[in-house]
Motif scaffolding. Structure first.
Motif, PDB file in Angstrom:
ATOM      1  N   ARG A 109       3.431   5.586 -19.806  1.00  0.00           N
ATOM      2  CA  ARG A 109       2.861   6.220 -18.613  1.00  0.00           C
ATOM      3  C   ARG A 109       3.989   6.782 -17.729  1.00  0.00           C
ATOM      4  O   ARG A 109       5.114   6.263 -17.725  1.00  0.00           O
ATOM      5  N   PRO A 110       3.699   7.823 -16.954  1.00  0.00           N
ATOM      6  CA  PRO A 110       4.735   8.426 -16.107  1.00  0.00           C
ATOM      7  C   PRO A 110       5.380   7.403 -15.172  1.00  0.00           C
ATOM      8  O   PRO A 110       4.689   6.594 -14.546  1.00  0.00           O
ATOM      9  N   THR A 166       0.854  -1.187   0.000  1.00  0.00           N
ATOM     10  CA  THR A 166       0.000   0.000   0.000  1.00  0.00           C
ATOM     11  C   THR A 166       0.891   1.238   0.000  1.00  0.00           C
ATOM     12  O   THR A 166       2.060   1.168   0.413  1.00  0.00           O
ATOM     13  N   PRO A 167       0.350   2.383  -0.444  1.00  0.00           N
ATOM     14  CA  PRO A 167       1.175   3.590  -0.423  1.00  0.00           C
ATOM     15  C   PRO A 167       1.640   3.951   0.979  1.00  0.00           C
ATOM     16  O   PRO A 167       2.758   4.434   1.165  1.00  0.00           O
ATOM     17  N   GLU A 168       0.794   3.680   1.968  1.00  0.00           N
ATOM     18  CA  GLU A 168       1.167   4.000   3.349  1.00  0.00           C
ATOM     19  C   GLU A 168       2.378   3.187   3.785  1.00  0.00           C
ATOM     20  O   GLU A 168       3.304   3.708   4.437  1.00  0.00           O
ATOM     21  N   ASN A 218      10.804   8.808  -6.798  1.00  0.00           N
ATOM     22  CA  ASN A 218      11.585   8.424  -7.980  1.00  0.00           C
ATOM     23  C   ASN A 218      11.695   6.912  -8.101  1.00  0.00           C
ATOM     24  O   ASN A 218      12.774   6.356  -8.358  1.00  0.00           O
ATOM     25  N   LEU A 219      10.561   6.231  -7.923  1.00  0.00           N
ATOM     26  CA  LEU A 219      10.536   4.785  -8.046  1.00  0.00           C
ATOM     27  C   LEU A 219      10.254   4.394  -9.492  1.00  0.00           C
ATOM     28  O   LEU A 219       9.291   4.866 -10.097  1.00  0.00           O
ATOM     29  N   ALA A 220      11.081   3.536 -10.040  1.00  0.00           N
ATOM     30  CA  ALA A 220      10.803   2.975 -11.356  1.00  0.00           C
ATOM     31  C   ALA A 220       9.634   2.002 -11.210  1.00  0.00           C
ATOM     32  O   ALA A 220       9.612   1.175 -10.306  1.00  0.00           O
ATOM     33  N   VAL A 221       8.660   2.113 -12.095  1.00  0.00           N
ATOM     34  CA  VAL A 221       7.458   1.289 -12.019  1.00  0.00           C
ATOM     35  C   VAL A 221       7.569   0.143 -13.025  1.00  0.00           C
ATOM     36  O   VAL A 221       7.846   0.356 -14.208  1.00  0.00           O
ATOM     37  N   VAL A 222       7.367  -1.077 -12.526  1.00  0.00           N
ATOM     38  CA  VAL A 222       7.426  -2.282 -13.364  1.00  0.00           C
ATOM     39  C   VAL A 222       6.074  -2.988 -13.225  1.00  0.00           C
ATOM     40  O   VAL A 222       5.921  -3.888 -12.399  1.00  0.00           O
ATOM     41  N   ALA A 249       0.808   5.721  -7.905  1.00  0.00           N
ATOM     42  CA  ALA A 249       1.521   6.661  -8.783  1.00  0.00           C
ATOM     43  C   ALA A 249       2.073   7.874  -8.034  1.00  0.00           C
ATOM     44  O   ALA A 249       3.217   8.281  -8.288  1.00  0.00           O
ATOM     45  N   PRO A 250       1.322   8.489  -7.106  1.00  0.00           N
ATOM     46  CA  PRO A 250       1.878   9.640  -6.391  1.00  0.00           C
ATOM     47  C   PRO A 250       3.123   9.297  -5.575  1.00  0.00           C
ATOM     48  O   PRO A 250       4.064  10.102  -5.505  1.00  0.00           O
ATOM     49  N   VAL A 251       3.157   8.108  -4.979  1.00  0.00           N
ATOM     50  CA  VAL A 251       4.326   7.697  -4.194  1.00  0.00           C
ATOM     51  C   VAL A 251       5.508   7.426  -5.119  1.00  0.00           C
ATOM     52  O   VAL A 251       6.648   7.804  -4.823  1.00  0.00           O
ATOM     53  N   ALA A 252       5.229   6.769  -6.253  1.00  0.00           N
ATOM     54  CA  ALA A 252       6.298   6.484  -7.205  1.00  0.00           C
ATOM     55  C   ALA A 252       6.934   7.775  -7.703  1.00  0.00           C
ATOM     56  O   ALA A 252       8.161   7.883  -7.798  1.00  0.00           O
ATOM     57  N   ALA A 253       6.091   8.767  -7.995  1.00  0.00           N
ATOM     58  CA  ALA A 253       6.610  10.049  -8.488  1.00  0.00           C
ATOM     59  C   ALA A 253       7.408  10.767  -7.406  1.00  0.00           C
ATOM     60  O   ALA A 253       8.488  11.313  -7.674  1.00  0.00           O
TER      61      ALA A 253
END
Length: 314
Positions: free
Chosen positions: A270-271, A155-157, A201-205, A194-198
């Protein structure tokens, strides 16, 4: 090529899923798929220590073993980026520090290598303090057994908690995240992850990048639902899902490619997405996946896909 966060690790913009190795693909076929992936420019292979314990007669670690045998036979370890995961192997469940250390050593043995390029916490372990898990992953990096770390299905938390614990203790920070995300599964990722990744600076796979095969266009009616993954695709077989497939097919026809290529190219654009994750059971299935890495969609095509899938992102 894409870079995994600030790790400096460069990967092909498509990750090859190893979950089928030892499941729907035997060792020989798996090696053929891996060969073709590398020959097509790929270098990023994804697996987990739990693959494929769900198959009758398997005990977990089959995918890693197949990949390790292939790496040894080809002598190409330094040219391949290996991502694997911990927490779901029947013998190494959870993310307690001692378990993470033991599971990593077992993965290294099966992979026949002295390091893992990207090591994921596969699923959160609510029974283990995040500080303990973050410390265990940091210890693996400091020992040279792992180059970079990542999380999946958090989870983002809990992702934020990991970063807070890591910064507080001077631990290695995660560089990537692996979420469930595709054209018919947008809402949860775009709202929560997505907000946490941005921010970090997490690369999303993204995994299930083709929605268990639904976005290939092969499931149009209930009669089409056959095969190992058909059950998971059933939930998308509705008016909204089929509308997405129709646009995919239209865009694919304009480019002379398969719908799967378009679905993956959309996701790649996607971002923060570094490399969509997709599996190929056979070499024949791999071509459409590889084509996505160099397919550039027009702005109007992206807009059409955004719009038709937009009601799924609310």
């Amino acid at each position: 090529m894409s870079t995994l966060g600030n790790s400096g690790i460069e990967v092909f913009p498509l990750a090859l899923g190893g979950n089928v190795f030892g499941w729907t693909s035997d060792a020989a076929t798996s090696h053929q798929v891996l060969d073709a992936f590398v020959e097509g420019g790929g270098n990023f292979v994804d697996t987990a220590d739990g693959y494929s314990a769900w198959v009758p007669g398997n005990s977990g670690g089959e995918s890693e073993t197949i990949i390790g045998d292939w790496l040894t036979a080809r002598g190409n370890r330094d040219r391949v980026v290996i991502g694997t995961k911990v927490s779901q192997h029947p013998q190494f469940r959870g993310l307690a520090a001692a378990n993470v250390a033991a599971a990593a050593d077992a993965s290294l043995t099966r992979l026949k290598t002295d390091h893992i390029d990207l090591y994921y916490a596969h699923y959160d372990d609510p029974n283990t303090p995040i500080e303990e898990t973050a410390g265990a992953f940091d210890a693996l990096v400091k020992a040279g057994k792992v180059r970079a770390i990542a999380v999946s299905n958090y989870t983002p938390e809990r992702v934020r908690e990991w970063f807070e614990a890591a910064r507080r203790n001077g631990f290695t920070l995660p560089v990537a995240i692996q979420p469930h995300y595709n054209l018919v599964e947008r809402a949860a990722y775009e709202r929560d992850i997505a907000p946490v990744a941005a921010a970090e600076n997490l690369a999303v796979v993204p995994y299930y990048a083709l929605a268990s095969g639904f976005l290939t266009g092969k499931y149009k009616t209930a009669d089409d639902l056959s095969g190992a993954r058909a059950g998971a695709a059933r939930g998308y077989l509705n008016e909204t899902g089929l509308a997405v497939v129709k646009v995919l097919e239209d865009v694919a026809a304009a480019h002379g490619v398969a719908p799967a290529s378009v679905a993956l190219a959309w996701l790649r654009g996607r971002p923060d997405v570094a490399a969509p994750l997709a599996s190929a059971r056979t070499v024949e299935q791999l071509g459409a996946l590889l084509a996505s890495a160099t397919l550039d969609l027009r702005a109007d095509e992206i807009r059409a896909l955004d719009e038709v899938s937009g009601q799924l992102a609310g």
